[in-house]
Motif scaffolding. Sequence first.
Motif, PDB file in Angstrom:
ATOM      1  N   VAL A 219     -69.089  38.331  48.843  1.00  0.00           N
ATOM      2  CA  VAL A 219     -69.079  39.770  49.113  1.00  0.00           C
ATOM      3  C   VAL A 219     -69.186  40.484  47.777  1.00  0.00           C
ATOM      4  CG1 VAL A 219     -67.734  41.702  49.941  1.00  0.00           C
ATOM      5  CG2 VAL A 219     -67.686  39.549  51.181  1.00  0.00           C
ATOM      6  N   ILE A 220     -70.308  41.161  47.570  1.00  0.00           N
ATOM      7  CA  ILE A 220     -70.461  41.958  46.363  1.00  0.00           C
ATOM      8  C   ILE A 220     -70.964  43.329  46.779  1.00  0.00           C
ATOM      9  CG2 ILE A 220     -70.848  40.146  44.651  1.00  0.00           C
ATOM     10  CD1 ILE A 220     -73.946  41.338  45.459  1.00  0.00           C
ATOM     11  N   TYR A 221     -70.745  44.298  45.917  1.00  0.00           N
ATOM     12  CA  TYR A 221     -71.234  45.644  46.209  1.00  0.00           C
ATOM     13  C   TYR A 221     -72.634  45.771  45.625  1.00  0.00           C
ATOM     14  CZ  TYR A 221     -66.353  46.023  47.323  1.00  0.00           C
ATOM     15  OH  TYR A 221     -65.115  45.793  47.868  1.00  0.00           O
ATOM     16  N   ASP A 222     -73.607  45.824  46.540  1.00  0.00           N
ATOM     17  CA  ASP A 222     -75.023  45.714  46.189  1.00  0.00           C
ATOM     18  C   ASP A 222     -75.496  46.693  45.131  1.00  0.00           C
ATOM     19  OD1 ASP A 222     -75.256  43.747  47.995  1.00  0.00           O
ATOM     20  OD2 ASP A 222     -76.194  44.968  49.565  1.00  0.00           O
ATOM     21  N   THR A 223     -75.047  47.926  45.254  1.00  0.00           N
ATOM     22  CA  THR A 223     -75.630  48.952  44.392  1.00  0.00           C
ATOM     23  C   THR A 223     -75.009  48.962  43.000  1.00  0.00           C
ATOM     24  OG1 THR A 223     -74.054  50.465  45.397  1.00  0.00           O
ATOM     25  CG2 THR A 223     -76.297  50.530  46.240  1.00  0.00           C
ATOM     26  N   MET A 224     -73.962  48.172  42.800  1.00  0.00           N
ATOM     27  CA  MET A 224     -73.261  48.235  41.521  1.00  0.00           C
ATOM     28  C   MET A 224     -73.680  47.091  40.600  1.00  0.00           C
ATOM     29  SD  MET A 224     -69.380  48.937  42.707  1.00  0.00           S
ATOM     30  CE  MET A 224     -68.959  50.005  44.042  1.00  0.00           C
TER      31      MET A 224
ATOM     32  N   ARG B 101     -63.134  39.957  41.028  1.00  0.00           N
ATOM     33  CA  ARG B 101     -62.543  41.192  41.537  1.00  0.00           C
ATOM     34  C   ARG B 101     -61.086  40.986  41.916  1.00  0.00           C
ATOM     35  NH1 ARG B 101     -66.963  42.034  44.855  1.00  0.00           N
ATOM     36  NH2 ARG B 101     -65.575  41.710  46.599  1.00  0.00           N
TER      37      ARG B 101
ATOM     38  N   ARG C 131     -57.192  42.217  38.757  1.00  0.00           N
ATOM     39  CA  ARG C 131     -55.971  42.997  38.988  1.00  0.00           C
ATOM     40  C   ARG C 131     -54.794  42.296  38.323  1.00  0.00           C
ATOM     41  NH1 ARG C 131     -56.197  42.855  45.148  1.00  0.00           N
ATOM     42  NH2 ARG C 131     -53.984  43.326  44.956  1.00  0.00           N
TER      43      ARG C 131
ATOM     44  N   GLU D 265     -53.926  45.935  51.081  1.00  0.00           N
ATOM     45  CA  GLU D 265     -54.075  46.488  49.732  1.00  0.00           C
ATOM     46  C   GLU D 265     -52.747  46.626  49.006  1.00  0.00           C
ATOM     47  OE1 GLU D 265     -55.044  47.796  52.550  1.00  0.00           O
ATOM     48  OE2 GLU D 265     -54.466  49.895  52.772  1.00  0.00           O
TER      49      GLU D 265
ATOM     50  N   ARG E 292     -60.813  46.350  51.636  1.00  0.00           N
ATOM     51  CA  ARG E 292     -59.386  46.646  51.826  1.00  0.00           C
ATOM     52  C   ARG E 292     -58.562  45.994  50.730  1.00  0.00           C
ATOM     53  NH1 ARG E 292     -57.487  45.161  57.707  1.00  0.00           N
ATOM     54  NH2 ARG E 292     -55.461  45.609  56.783  1.00  0.00           N
ATOM     55  N   ILE E 293     -58.894  44.729  50.432  1.00  0.00           N
ATOM     56  CA  ILE E 293     -58.169  44.016  49.382  1.00  0.00           C
ATOM     57  C   ILE E 293     -58.377  44.710  48.033  1.00  0.00           C
ATOM     58  CG2 ILE E 293     -58.138  41.840  48.091  1.00  0.00           C
ATOM     59  CD1 ILE E 293     -58.706  40.466  50.813  1.00  0.00           C
ATOM     60  N   ASP E 294     -59.590  45.220  47.828  1.00  0.00           N
ATOM     61  CA  ASP E 294     -59.871  45.925  46.576  1.00  0.00           C
ATOM     62  C   ASP E 294     -59.268  47.330  46.558  1.00  0.00           C
ATOM     63  OD1 ASP E 294     -61.220  43.771  45.636  1.00  0.00           O
ATOM     64  OD2 ASP E 294     -63.215  44.507  46.151  1.00  0.00           O
TER      65      ASP E 294
ATOM     66  N   PHE F  14     -64.175  47.775  40.158  1.00  0.00           N
ATOM     67  CA  PHE F  14     -63.938  48.482  41.422  1.00  0.00           C
ATOM     68  C   PHE F  14     -62.468  48.472  41.874  1.00  0.00           C
ATOM     69  CE2 PHE F  14     -64.587  48.822  46.151  1.00  0.00           C
ATOM     70  CZ  PHE F  14     -65.090  50.104  46.146  1.00  0.00           C
ATOM     71  N   PRO F  15     -61.808  47.292  41.938  1.00  0.00           N
ATOM     72  CA  PRO F  15     -60.407  47.299  42.406  1.00  0.00           C
ATOM     73  C   PRO F  15     -59.481  48.080  41.478  1.00  0.00           C
ATOM     74  CG  PRO F  15     -61.275  45.064  42.313  1.00  0.00           C
ATOM     75  CD  PRO F  15     -62.278  45.933  41.643  1.00  0.00           C
TER      76      PRO F  15
ATOM     77  N   ALA G 122     -55.461  38.409  46.433  1.00  0.00           N
ATOM     78  CA  ALA G 122     -56.897  38.648  46.460  1.00  0.00           C
ATOM     79  C   ALA G 122     -57.494  37.560  47.324  1.00  0.00           C
ATOM     80  CB  ALA G 122     -57.474  38.587  45.064  1.00  0.00           C
TER      81      ALA G 122
ATOM     82  N   ASN H   7     -60.191  51.892  41.972  1.00  0.00           N
ATOM     83  CA  ASN H   7     -59.584  52.359  43.215  1.00  0.00           C
ATOM     84  C   ASN H   7     -58.090  52.579  43.069  1.00  0.00           C
ATOM     85  OD1 ASN H   7     -61.936  52.347  44.726  1.00  0.00           O
ATOM     86  ND2 ASN H   7     -61.730  50.191  45.236  1.00  0.00           N
ATOM     87  N   ARG H   8     -57.478  51.848  42.146  1.00  0.00           N
ATOM     88  CA  ARG H   8     -56.042  52.000  41.958  1.00  0.00           C
ATOM     89  C   ARG H   8     -55.729  52.981  40.833  1.00  0.00           C
ATOM     90  NH1 ARG H   8     -56.976  47.253  44.251  1.00  0.00           N
ATOM     91  NH2 ARG H   8     -55.488  46.471  45.766  1.00  0.00           N
TER      92      ARG H   8
END
Lengths: 363, 297
Positions: free
Chosen positions: A91-96, A152, A156, A79, B191-193, A104-105, A84, A108-109
Motif C-alpha cells: 500500500v503506497i500513496y500513488d501521487t506522492m 511508514r 513513527r 491510529e 487509519r494506521i498512518d 505521511f504518518p 504499524a 498527520n500527527r
Amino acid sequence: MTTLRLEKLAHSYKANPAGPQDYALKEINQIWQTGGAYALLGPSGCGKTTLLNILSGLVTPSQGRVYFDDRDVTELPTEKRNIAQVFQFPVIYDTMTVRENLAFPLKNRGMDATFIKTRVDEIASLLDLTRDLDRRAKGLTADAKQKISLGRGLVRPDVAAVLFDEPLTVIDPQLKWELRSKLKEIHRKLAVTMIYVTHDQTEALTFADKVVVMSEGEVVQIGTPEELFEKPAHRFVGHFIGSPGMNFLPCVIEGTKAQIGQFAVELSAAYAATAQANIEMGIRPDFVTLSAPGKGFPIQIDRIDDLGRNRIAHVRLAGHKLAVTVPPSLDTSRSEMTIAFESSRIGIFADGKRLEPQSRGGA
Amino acid sequence: MKPYNNRAWFLVLPVFLIVAFSAILPLMTVVNYSVQDTFGNNEFFWNGIGWFKELLDPKSELGGRFIDAMGRNFIFSFLILAIEIPLGIAVALAMPRQGIGVSISLVLLALPLLIPWNVVGTIWQVFGRADIGLMGWALTGMGIDYNYVSGVLAAWITIIMMDVWHWTSLVVLLCYAGLRAIPDAYYQAARIDGASRWAIFRAIQLPKMNRVLVIAVLLRFMDSFMIYTEPFVVTGGGPGNATTFISIDLVKIALGQFDLGKAAALSLVYNLIILTVCWVFYTIMTHFENAERRMQS
C-alpha cells in the motif's frame, strides 16, 4: 516498550455464534514479550489474520481484552495504538514521492518539519531507500513498495510493534530472501516487536524467535523453531512443519515398546497410554534411515524422491506409509531393504496430542 | 500452398458500408450544403467558403449570433462541470459501501438518467411554474421574484438545476465505481498512518478516481455543450436570446429560416469545436500520467 497480553480473546464474525464452529478465533490467552520476533503460522483460514487485525485494531474482538503493558487497548482505534501494519499487497500513496510517503504518518500527527526530515532520512537509509527518496513511489518495484509500507510504520517514533500480513506474497522469489533478511536486520537494530503472519513455514521458521502455530482458530503450539521441529505438541504441528512432515504410525504401547503391527519399536521412555485413546507414534523422516537388509524392520519401497540435497524414500512398514531418509551412499537397487528408528526422537501422541514420557527407562 | 492475397480486406467491407451510410455520407451532404446557398425549389448556388467567413466574422449578423451563442455554451458547460463534478464526487463518497442501501441508492440515482430529455424538460417547465409548479409556487410564495419566462437569471438557474438534476447521477455512478475498486488495505493503512478524512481523500480516493473523472468530465462536457432538448422545451431559448445555445440557434437557422448553407457551415464548426475541446481536455488530463510513464521507461 510493551508486552502484549491477550486475555480470553476470541472472535466470531457472526453476531450470535452458536458454537465453537462459528468462531474464527477460539479463546486464547497469551503474553508476548517486547522486542520479540513472532510468527503466526497456519494454513489459510486458521484465524491468523483475524488475530493480527485484532492486534492492530482493525477488528474489535467479540470477547476478551488486549493489553499493551497494562493499558487496555481493546476498544482503542487503530491510529491510537502504537502499532504499524504491512499488508499483503503493497500500500503506497500513488501521487506522492517516497519521501512524502514516509513523512505521511508523521505529518498527520502534526510533527515538526525538521524532525520529520531527519527521521525520514534515518529510516530511508535503514531500508536502503535513500537513493529513491525523491522518486514517485508509484513507479517502484513491489519489494521497494513493501519497504515503503514498512518504512511508514517504522518512521513513527512511538511504534512498539510492527505487524506483517503475509508481506512477501507479491515479491519475486529471489528477492524474498533479501527482504526477509532485511527485516531480521531491522529487528535487531530497532527493538521493535514484530509479528509476522504467514502460511509458509520456511518464512516463519527463518524469521521468528517464537512461532505460534494456529489451526482452525486455535493456537496449537508456541515455540522456537527447534521446539516445533523436535517436539511438536500436536499432530497438526508435526504434519505442517517440515517437508515432508512427520510420520505418524498407529501403535500399541507396551512399557517402553511401541508395537506396530508385528513389529516392536524400542522407545527411550515409558508412556502411560490408555487403551481408549487413539495412540500414534510420531517420528520425523530425518530420524528414520533406510538401511541394507538385516539391520532393522523390513519394508517395501514405493518410490524414492531425489530432492537434490538428499533423498527421501516413501516406504511401507506393516502396511503403514512413511517417509524415510536415504543415506547418501546407500545402494537402493536391492529389493529387501530395512529401516531403523532413532528412538530418542520418537514422540507418542494420544488423540493427536503429544504425551509426556512417564519415566526414563528401557534400552 | 495457399496463394498470398489481400482478400481479407473484403471482411472489412460490411463495416465500411455501414459507416459510410451512417456517418460519412450524411456528413458529406452537410459539407456539400455548407459551400452553397439556396433560395428554395431545390436550387443551389456555389458560395465557396463564404458562409465560414461570415460565421467567423463577429461583425456580420451570422457571426455575431454564433459568437454570442458559443459564449453561452461555454458558460453553461463551465457551470455544469463546476457543479456536477464536485457534487458527484461528494455524493459518491457519501454513498453506503455495503448492505441494502447500495441497491436503493443506485436505483434512485439511475432514475433521472432513464428519463427522456424532453420529458425532463417538461417536468422542470411544470415544476418551475408559479401557478401549478411546486418550486415556482413555493418560491413565489416566499416573495422571491422567480419567473423563468421573463427573468434571465431565473431561466439560467432553472436550466442549470435541471441539468444538475438530470446528469449528476452519471458522475456519481462513475465515481462510485472508481471508489469501490480501491482495496480495503488502503483505508486500513491510512487509519494506521493517522490520516484525516481529508488526507484520505487527497492521498487515496482522488488519485484512484483519476481515470473515471477524465471520462466523467469528457462525457459531461460533450453532452452539455451539445445541449438542445431541455432548454428548448423549458425556455425555447428565451427570454430574448438569453438561453439560445448553438444547437437551438442551429435549428432556428436550418428549419426556421431554411438557410441550409449557413446551418451546414455552423454544424461543421460546432462539431469541430467539440472535437477540439475534447482533445484538449483529454491531452491535458492524461498528460501527467504519460509523463510519468516516460520517466519510468
